[in-house]
Design an enzyme around this catalytic site. Structure first.
Site, PDB file in Angstrom:
ATOM      1  N   ASP A 241      -8.541   0.275   6.853  1.00  0.00           N
ATOM      2  CA  ASP A 241      -8.596  -0.916   7.854  1.00  0.00           C
ATOM      3  C   ASP A 241      -7.018  -1.197   8.289  1.00  0.00           C
ATOM      4  OD1 ASP A 241      -7.115  -3.013   6.302  1.00  0.00           O
ATOM      5  OD2 ASP A 241      -8.450  -2.826   4.816  1.00  0.00           O
TER       6      ASP A 241
ATOM      7  N   LYS B 110       0.952  -1.234   0.080  1.00  0.00           N
ATOM      8  CA  LYS B 110      -0.024   0.141   0.073  1.00  0.00           C
ATOM      9  C   LYS B 110       0.880   1.176   0.123  1.00  0.00           C
ATOM     10  CE  LYS B 110      -4.529  -1.330   0.329  1.00  0.00           C
ATOM     11  NZ  LYS B 110      -5.372  -0.740  -0.531  1.00  0.00           N
TER      12      LYS B 110
END
Length: 403
Positions: free
Chosen positions: A131, A79
């Protein structure tokens, strides 16, 4: 006993010859600038690209290849590639250096730091909903350039993921909201409090930063091509999808190299917004998941597709598949306890699901027809991406210890 449970399966007939203009911005040949930028970051190292030869032999496949993102910048996930490039592009635009993103030399980290100084820009706060993995990546990106991050987390976020974000110096905002509600909250707060929203999903009026995030992800494919043998030519790629941004970036880049590759999307059964949208038959109307998303694959528990991602995926995906958590569990154990001399890989729930699905497709007798439809067999060269490591260590140990 089957390796995993299929909830739904849907074949599609993609118009690969009509890839969207957006997909072309993510093609291998148009996306080398993010790769150059990432190479200039402190601590950069290409992540491993491995072949699971013995498992491929057991499963009756020509090859299984894995790009392992569990070690990326020590952050356990891919990410950070997206968030760091999006932040860099945002700052470049602010200080008049955006043209560097399109030059041969590109924008490097040292130049970014020189112009990102707080004396020049003032103290900036980058914010997002996550998350865990995307939030950690953004917190890291903000820290290394000397600015702040504020991360909104949905209910049920694992303690380890919260702590890892805090270690990067970010302000953590715990909520009692779902992921999609968290996204809306972060967007609202950013607008009211003059923060910069760095969200990996696009919606009407919010497209530039999500596109930069997807461009950042394409570094993975540039590394892969440098690591693979010259003869490497995948026939299939199985991509996990939450909002779809990672899958869309990988699909666009891979198709520009191997136009005949079969693209398969996998989602949790309780968070199947891409599958639902595909089933509706519309390229413009997105379908939402409004029921509780109960999967342990937290990184994939997203109820609304990214508009940009769906524009790309709707034109190039051959098959959509949803599965239960047992597919992820199977994949985690296969990576942790490899076949024969294959290397062991640490893979979390969202990272391992594609291997679990592939193994089940090849081993389960009740999936023989599905195997045939997908064209999986002895000549298949299957590419997978392990998108995360053990980002929830407690659950990871519990799963890989099961028989």
């Amino acid at each position: 006993m089957p390796c995993f449970s299929i909830a739904n399966a849907l074949a599609a007939t993609p118009a690969r010859v009509n890839l969207s203009p957006l997909a072309k911005k993510l093609s291998y040949y148009a996306s080398d600038r993010p790769f150059a930028f990432h190479q200039s970051l402190p601590g950069y190292a290409a992540t491993p690209f491995v072949s699971l030869k013995d498992l491929a032999r057991k499963d009756g496949l020509g090859g299984i290849y894995v790009k392992d993102e569990s070690t990326r910048f020590g952050l356990d996930s891919f990410k950070c590639l997206g968030s760091s490039f999006a932040v860099a592009a945002y700052i470049a635009r602010m200080v008049g250096l955006e043209s560097l993103l399109g030059t041969a030399s590109g924008l490097d980290f040292s130049t970014l730091i020189r112009f990102a100084d707080q004396k020049v820009l003032g103290q900036m706060t980058f914010t997002t909903a996550s998350d865990g993995n995307h939030g950690r990546g953004l917190a890291w990106a903000a820290r290394i350039i000397g600015h702040k991050a504020r991360i909104f987390l949905p209910k049920g976020t694992a303690k380890a993921r919260i702590e890892n974000i805090q270690k990067e110096g970010a302000e953590v905002m715990l909520t009692d909201l779902s992921y999609d509600e968290c996204v809306q909250l972060a967007a609202d707060k950013a607008a009211r409090e003059n923060c910069i929203l760095v969200q990996d999903t696009s919606f009407e009026g919010y497209e530039e930063i999500p596109l930069r995030i997807m461009q950042g992800y394409t570094t993975i494919v540039h590394e892969l091509t440098a690591q693979a043998d010259a003869s490497f030519e995948p026939t299939h790629v199985i991509l996990q999808a939450g909002v779809g941004s990672f899958a869309a970036a990988m699909a666009s880049s891979l198709l520009s190299l191997w136009p005949r590759i079969t693209i398969i999307i996998v989602e949790p059964a309780s968070a199947d917004c891409i599958y639902r949208t595909a089933k509706s038959g519309s390229r413009r109307t997105l379908q939402k998941v409004t029921t509780p998303m109960t999967s342990m694959m937290a990184g994939l528990c997203c109820g609304v597709p990214s508009t940009q991602a769906w524009d790309i995926l709707s034109r190039c995906v051959s098959f959509y598949l949803t599965c239960e958590d047992d597919a992820a569990s199977c994949g985690m154990r296969l990576y942790a306890h490899p076949e024969g001399s294959d290397p062991a890989i640490v893979s979390g729930e969202s990272g391992a699901v594609t291997l679990g699905v592939l193994h089940g497709l090849m081993q389960d007798s009740d999936k023989a027809e599905l195997r045939k439809v997908l064209g999986l067999g002895p000549r298949s060269q299957v590419l997978l991406f392990n998108t995360e490591g053990a980002t929830d260590p407690e659950n990871y140990q519990k799963i890989i210890s099961m028989d």
